[in-house]
Design a protein around this motif. Sequence first.
Motif, PDB file in Angstrom:
ATOM      1  N   THR A   1       0.827  -1.210   0.000  1.00  0.00           N
ATOM      2  CA  THR A   1       0.000   0.000   0.000  1.00  0.00           C
ATOM      3  C   THR A   1       0.858   1.256   0.000  1.00  0.00           C
ATOM      4  OG1 THR A   1      -1.689  -1.214   1.253  1.00  0.00           O
ATOM      5  CG2 THR A   1      -1.896   1.179   1.180  1.00  0.00           C
ATOM      6  N   VAL A   2       1.914   1.246   0.807  1.00  0.00           N
ATOM      7  CA  VAL A   2       2.805   2.415   0.900  1.00  0.00           C
ATOM      8  C   VAL A   2       3.523   2.656  -0.427  1.00  0.00           C
ATOM      9  CG1 VAL A   2       4.935   3.269   1.954  1.00  0.00           C
ATOM     10  CG2 VAL A   2       3.122   2.361   3.390  1.00  0.00           C
ATOM     11  N   VAL A   3       4.026   1.597  -1.050  1.00  0.00           N
ATOM     12  CA  VAL A   3       4.696   1.750  -2.343  1.00  0.00           C
ATOM     13  C   VAL A   3       3.731   2.340  -3.372  1.00  0.00           C
ATOM     14  CG1 VAL A   3       5.732   0.508  -4.289  1.00  0.00           C
ATOM     15  CG2 VAL A   3       6.402  -0.067  -1.961  1.00  0.00           C
ATOM     16  N   THR A   4       2.494   1.878  -3.357  1.00  0.00           N
ATOM     17  CA  THR A   4       1.489   2.395  -4.293  1.00  0.00           C
ATOM     18  C   THR A   4       1.225   3.876  -4.053  1.00  0.00           C
ATOM     19  OG1 THR A   4       0.424   0.224  -4.431  1.00  0.00           O
ATOM     20  CG2 THR A   4      -0.886   2.124  -5.112  1.00  0.00           C
ATOM     21  N   ALA A   5       1.062   4.255  -2.792  1.00  0.00           N
ATOM     22  CA  ALA A   5       0.776   5.655  -2.458  1.00  0.00           C
ATOM     23  C   ALA A   5       1.969   6.563  -2.763  1.00  0.00           C
ATOM     24  CB  ALA A   5       0.379   5.769  -0.989  1.00  0.00           C
ATOM     25  N   THR A   6       3.168   6.142  -2.343  1.00  0.00           N
ATOM     26  CA  THR A   6       4.345   6.997  -2.537  1.00  0.00           C
ATOM     27  C   THR A   6       4.733   7.107  -4.006  1.00  0.00           C
ATOM     28  OG1 THR A   6       5.756   5.089  -2.003  1.00  0.00           O
ATOM     29  CG2 THR A   6       5.324   6.649  -0.243  1.00  0.00           C
ATOM     30  N   SER A   7       4.561   6.032  -4.758  1.00  0.00           N
ATOM     31  CA  SER A   7       4.886   6.126  -6.185  1.00  0.00           C
ATOM     32  C   SER A   7       3.909   7.056  -6.907  1.00  0.00           C
ATOM     33  CB  SER A   7       4.874   4.736  -6.831  1.00  0.00           C
ATOM     34  OG  SER A   7       3.580   4.168  -6.823  1.00  0.00           O
ATOM     35  N   SER A   8       2.683   7.166  -6.388  1.00  0.00           N
ATOM     36  CA  SER A   8       1.698   8.069  -6.991  1.00  0.00           C
ATOM     37  C   SER A   8       2.058   9.532  -6.784  1.00  0.00           C
ATOM     38  CB  SER A   8       0.306   7.794  -6.413  1.00  0.00           C
ATOM     39  OG  SER A   8      -0.110   6.485  -6.714  1.00  0.00           O
ATOM     40  N   VAL A   9       2.973   9.802  -5.853  1.00  0.00           N
ATOM     41  CA  VAL A   9       3.467  11.165  -5.650  1.00  0.00           C
ATOM     42  C   VAL A   9       4.174  11.660  -6.913  1.00  0.00           C
ATOM     43  CG1 VAL A   9       5.183  12.514  -4.355  1.00  0.00           C
ATOM     44  CG2 VAL A   9       3.644  10.965  -3.146  1.00  0.00           C
ATOM     45  N   ILE A  10       4.710  10.727  -7.705  1.00  0.00           N
ATOM     46  CA  ILE A  10       5.428  11.103  -8.927  1.00  0.00           C
ATOM     47  C   ILE A  10       4.473  11.705  -9.958  1.00  0.00           C
ATOM     48  CG2 ILE A  10       6.849  10.219 -10.831  1.00  0.00           C
ATOM     49  CD1 ILE A  10       7.703   7.928  -8.967  1.00  0.00           C
ATOM     50  N   THR A  11       3.219  11.254  -9.958  1.00  0.00           N
ATOM     51  CA  THR A  11       2.273  11.609 -11.019  1.00  0.00           C
ATOM     52  C   THR A  11       2.113  13.113 -11.236  1.00  0.00           C
ATOM     53  OG1 THR A  11       1.079   9.544 -10.644  1.00  0.00           O
ATOM     54  CG2 THR A  11      -0.082  11.249 -11.860  1.00  0.00           C
ATOM     55  N   PRO A  12       1.896  13.940 -10.179  1.00  0.00           N
ATOM     56  CA  PRO A  12       1.743  15.377 -10.448  1.00  0.00           C
ATOM     57  C   PRO A  12       3.029  16.060 -10.907  1.00  0.00           C
ATOM     58  CG  PRO A  12       1.750  14.948  -8.081  1.00  0.00           C
ATOM     59  CD  PRO A  12       1.673  13.614  -8.762  1.00  0.00           C
ATOM     60  N   LEU A  13       4.173  15.356 -10.767  1.00  0.00           N
ATOM     61  CA  LEU A  13       5.451  15.946 -11.174  1.00  0.00           C
ATOM     62  C   LEU A  13       5.778  15.679 -12.633  1.00  0.00           C
ATOM     63  CD1 LEU A  13       7.506  14.832  -8.027  1.00  0.00           C
ATOM     64  CD2 LEU A  13       6.486  17.076  -8.437  1.00  0.00           C
ATOM     65  N   ILE A  14       5.139  14.640 -13.203  1.00  0.00           N
ATOM     66  CA  ILE A  14       5.380  14.275 -14.599  1.00  0.00           C
ATOM     67  C   ILE A  14       4.333  14.944 -15.480  1.00  0.00           C
ATOM     68  CG2 ILE A  14       5.365  12.365 -16.242  1.00  0.00           C
ATOM     69  CD1 ILE A  14       7.796  12.179 -14.592  1.00  0.00           C
ATOM     70  N   PRO A  15       4.726  15.619 -16.546  1.00  0.00           N
ATOM     71  CA  PRO A  15       3.714  16.245 -17.412  1.00  0.00           C
ATOM     72  C   PRO A  15       2.804  15.217 -18.050  1.00  0.00           C
ATOM     73  CG  PRO A  15       5.911  16.251 -18.452  1.00  0.00           C
ATOM     74  CD  PRO A  15       6.092  15.805 -17.031  1.00  0.00           C
ATOM     75  N   PRO A  16       1.491  15.515 -18.202  1.00  0.00           N
ATOM     76  CA  PRO A  16       0.846  16.806 -17.941  1.00  0.00           C
ATOM     77  C   PRO A  16       0.156  16.848 -16.578  1.00  0.00           C
ATOM     78  CG  PRO A  16      -0.591  15.411 -19.234  1.00  0.00           C
ATOM     79  CD  PRO A  16       0.598  14.574 -18.909  1.00  0.00           C
ATOM     80  N   GLY A  17       0.916  16.979 -15.494  1.00  0.00           N
ATOM     81  CA  GLY A  17       0.331  17.027 -14.161  1.00  0.00           C
ATOM     82  C   GLY A  17      -0.615  18.206 -13.992  1.00  0.00           C
ATOM     83  N   ILE A  18      -1.764  17.926 -13.385  1.00  0.00           N
ATOM     84  CA  ILE A  18      -2.771  18.981 -13.175  1.00  0.00           C
ATOM     85  C   ILE A  18      -2.208  20.096 -12.288  1.00  0.00           C
ATOM     86  CG2 ILE A  18      -5.084  19.463 -12.304  1.00  0.00           C
ATOM     87  CD1 ILE A  18      -4.948  17.641 -14.801  1.00  0.00           C
ATOM     88  N   ALA A  19      -1.361  19.723 -11.318  1.00  0.00           N
ATOM     89  CA  ALA A  19      -0.785  20.716 -10.404  1.00  0.00           C
ATOM     90  C   ALA A  19       0.034  21.754 -11.161  1.00  0.00           C
ATOM     91  CB  ALA A  19       0.086  20.018  -9.356  1.00  0.00           C
ATOM     92  N   MET A  20       0.750  21.332 -12.200  1.00  0.00           N
ATOM     93  CA  MET A  20       1.569  22.272 -12.974  1.00  0.00           C
ATOM     94  C   MET A  20       0.695  23.236 -13.777  1.00  0.00           C
ATOM     95  SD  MET A  20       4.865  20.013 -14.190  1.00  0.00           S
ATOM     96  CE  MET A  20       4.064  18.442 -14.495  1.00  0.00           C
ATOM     97  N   ILE A  21      -0.425  22.721 -14.280  1.00  0.00           N
ATOM     98  CA  ILE A  21      -1.341  23.589 -15.036  1.00  0.00           C
ATOM     99  C   ILE A  21      -1.936  24.646 -14.104  1.00  0.00           C
ATOM    100  CG2 ILE A  21      -3.448  23.665 -16.417  1.00  0.00           C
ATOM    101  CD1 ILE A  21      -2.854  20.738 -17.211  1.00  0.00           C
TER     102      ILE A  21
END
Length: 428
Positions: free
Chosen positions: A139-159
């Motif tokens: 579960t932790v690996v799944t959650a922490t690896s998902s932290v990468i998602t907003p950092l990789i384009p096209p992350g919604i956070a960057m928009i």
Amino acid sequence: MNGIITLTFITLLLLLFMKVPVYIAILGSSLLYFFLTPGVNSIVFAQQVVGGTESISLLAIPFFVFMGALMNYSGISSRIYDFASILTGRMRGGLAQVNVLVSTLMGGLSGSNLADAAMESKMLVPQMERKGFSKPFSTVVTATSSVITPLIPPGIAMILYGSIANVSIGKLFVSGLGVGTLLCVTLMVLVAVISKKRDYKPIRTEKLTRKEITTATKPAILPLCIPLVIIGSIRLGIVTPTEAGSAAVVLAIVLGVFYKELDFKSFKKAVTESVTSTSSILLIVAAATVFSWVLTKERIPQQLADWLIGTINNKYVFLLIVNVFLLVVGMFVEGNASMIILVPLLAPIAKAFGVNEIHFAMIYIFNNAIGALSPPMGTLMFVTCGITGCKTKDFIKEAVPFYLVMVLELFLLTYVPFFSTGLVDLLY
């Protein structure tokens, strides 16, 4: 700061702690300000709510959210998974390494960390448990690896950040490639270390045949080209980020039809998910726009900037204080809401200290990403635990080394600007 604005802040914090929906908490506290402040026309409240969602750059959000939903229903996610398995199958940690790499690759397709976490919790965690990985670790690996998602384009956070701070979204996308890849490599090293200690086995030990490699790689080539097409077309000035989002949706539909897995029923589900996700984001944007207007009217950004510049004469100390502050805020406030409220306050101060705007943007987004994982209100923690059935206390205990690594990487990113600006300087 006068009594009314102080009461507004206190009301906002109380509503957030009471777990009132974020947009209602922000709207409610802002509405209180309008009721109590003499001489403020209440029609401004409605104008700001409507106007907050009318930015052209925000149009990219529904397009990229829709693209991510289409990916999950068109068979593209499973093809990415097969490709990641080929690349990491012989590494120590096996499926845990696949988990991290899938998040990185899907980050360039979905743009949503919650969508990524939910998908992998359903798809990968049961398989990891069958292979001998503990539920908390999976579960932790799944959650922490998902932290990468907003950092990789096209992350919604960057928009969102780009539209709020008037920073080039194209440059943020390029910067995110470097930052996201760095975090991916770091997490894979940590997973390998823990797997060696616990004797978690790789998926296989024998070498792959050329046929196996070709079979897994061919179907993944076209989906993996989508992020490159998005960034390349923006960089060359062919399209804007919004136009790139609409083109990405068309590409996703074409791939779904080509793979013969996207039918009308799946398309309808993707539309429903996209409307729900986009609505929740834009409700927060609309509400926070009103709050930002209140802050600007009361000159809070200018007062805070004057105080900080008068108190701190070193940009490195300023960045340290910002990091600690944002890590604490991230424990209690949803990332998009904190961004819309705090970026107008902090970005001008960072600029006054001479901090590169892209560098500061990635520091802020990285802090938000960690906040999504942090108790007591970390959304990634609750989403993954809710799906996998992992107890929160077990999650937090297992996540300690991952928290430490990400905080160390945050400070590396903060004090070595090359990681966030190197690719941008090279391409721009």
